[in-house]
Design an enzyme around this catalytic site. Structure first.
Site, PDB file in Angstrom:
ATOM      1  CB  THR A 105      -0.919   0.012   1.247  1.00 27.06           C
ATOM      2  OG1 THR A 105      -1.775  -1.124   1.170  1.00 27.06           O
ATOM      3  CG2 THR A 105      -1.763   1.257   1.327  1.00 27.06           C
ATOM      4  CG  ASP A 140      -1.383  -6.971  -2.341  1.00 21.24           C
ATOM      5  OD1 ASP A 140      -2.179  -6.029  -2.281  1.00 21.24           O
ATOM      6  OD2 ASP A 140      -1.293  -7.844  -1.447  1.00 21.24           O
ATOM      7  CG  ASP A 196      -2.460  -7.592   3.580  1.00 25.17           C
ATOM      8  OD1 ASP A 196      -2.771  -6.831   4.518  1.00 25.17           O
ATOM      9  OD2 ASP A 196      -3.055  -7.606   2.487  1.00 25.17           O
ATOM     10  CB  CYS A 217      -3.814 -17.269  22.663  1.00 24.84           C
ATOM     11  SG  CYS A 217      -5.133 -18.269  23.359  1.00 24.84           S
TER      12      CYS A 217
END
Ligand code: ASP
Length: 360
Positions: free
Chosen positions: A34, A78, A111, A299
């Protein structure tokens, strides 16, 4: 501007009133993401733009007392298209330019940034210089972009040295939204917030406010050997995330994947799983067929402790390997690295290779 470029070996200089300041050299590698994207006016989707526009968007770069050079992927990607071959290419780029720069900044989509940071930490053995990954949630050309601060501070950290002239952060780290995190301890935790990364099981390496506060005791000290890069990753692995209601045929499907060598098992809480006999016997059959199974928790902080609850005792008994407090990203890339380099999985996961795990 002083243009007295130096190599790392010449940095062990304590600056005195008489010494000439040495200009630090940083290599900026642009992979995509981005930070370097713009909106396509017709489709309104984000697509990469020419790297030249990125540097012209941040004229502040020119004001640094740092010699910055840039390399760009010919076709920026990307980060969803990132893969082990590109990790090896990135590690090779760093190795090829290692002697000529004080530090490296990699601009990367957020990402999969934590996967790339983890992978690079394993590939770059004996790393003694900063490799700082950063990116942004908003393109750098937008008014409220987080990209400028991320980029400028990442460059500053990559060039930073202590009183002895040694790099402050000689490891692979992620800088995002005022926080510097160990790369192989980090996960992306938000798709929207600027504060997008967290390292639930390891303290911050530094925090940027008016000054950059380095938490020196948490930063890894480099070993003495020369930089070694290993260029092998094995992709024959899979992740199995447990959920209540998992069907036996899912385990069967994993077992029949051709060539599968390892499974990262994402369990509940401190490493717990169903005690149903089909599950334990199915997993046992998988392990007996030669597939390694490593247990990590779903977790975002805390550790697997096999045997703490009855629901994990069976896993230890059938030979599931504990991944302790590793992130999924670190476990996946460590597994690819161990298998790719012919190392034993059980020994590898019982060893802290790059600060990726707390043992003991
Ligand atoms: N999809 C983008 C990427 O990871 C998102 C970002 O850059 O933050 O490449």
């Amino acid at each position: 501007m002083q243009r007295n470029y130096s190599e790392f070996s010449r940095h062990r200089i304590i600056h005195t009133a008489y010494s000439i300041p040495i200009l630090k050299k940083v290599l900026l590698i642009y992979t995509g993401g981005t930070i370097g994207m713009m909106e396509d006016p017709s489709s309104h989707t984000l697509r990469p733009f020419d790297f030249k526009h990125l540097t012209s968007q941040v004229p502040e770069i020119g004001k640094f007392n740092i010699h910055l050079e840039t390399l760009s992927f010919e076709k920026p990607i990307d980060s969803s298209d990132m893969n082990p071959e590109i990790w090896i290419k990135l590690a090779s780029m760093i190795a090829d330019h290692y002697e000529n720069y004080n530090g490296f900044v990699i601009l990367h989509g957020s990402d999969t940034m934590a996967y790339t940071a983890s992978a690079l930490s394993f590939l770059l053995e004996n790393l003694a210089k900063p490799v700082i990954l950063t990116g942004s949630q908003l393109p750098i050309g937008t008014i409220r972009t987080d990209g400028k601060e991320n980029l400028l501070t990442a460059i500053e950290i990559a060039a930073a040295t202590d009183d002895m002239g040694l790099p402050r952060v000689p490891e692979v780290a992620i800088y995002f939204e005022y926080k510097l995190l160990r790369g192989n301890r980090t996960s992306k935790v938000s798709a929207n917030h600027f504060n997008a990364f967290s390292s639930g099981n390891y303290p911050l390496l530094a925090e940027a406010g008016i000054k950059i506060e380095y938490h020196t005791s948490s930063i890894r000290r480099p070993s003495n050997g020369p930089l070694v890069i290993r260029k092998q990753f094995c992709r024959d692995i899979a992740i199995l995330k447990l959920f209540p209601g998992l069907q036996p045929q899912v385990l069967d499907a994993f077992r029949s994947i051709p060539g599968l060598k390892a499974i990262i098992l994402e369990t509940f809480g401190s490493g717990n799983a169903s005690t149903e006999s089909w599950f334990i016997s199915g997993l046992h059959a998988i392990i007996q067929s030669g597939i390694s199974v490593v247990n990590i928790t779903q977790c975002s902080s805390g550790s697997v402790v096999q045997g703490k609850y009855e629901t994990s005792t069976g896993l230890a008994r059938i030979g599931v390997i504990s991944g302790n407090d590793m992130t999924t990203e670190a476990a996946v890339t460590k597994m690819m690295f161990l298998l790719g380099n012919g190392m034993r999985v059980s020994e590898g996961f019982a060893t802290d290779l790059r600060g990726e795990v707390s043992l003991g």
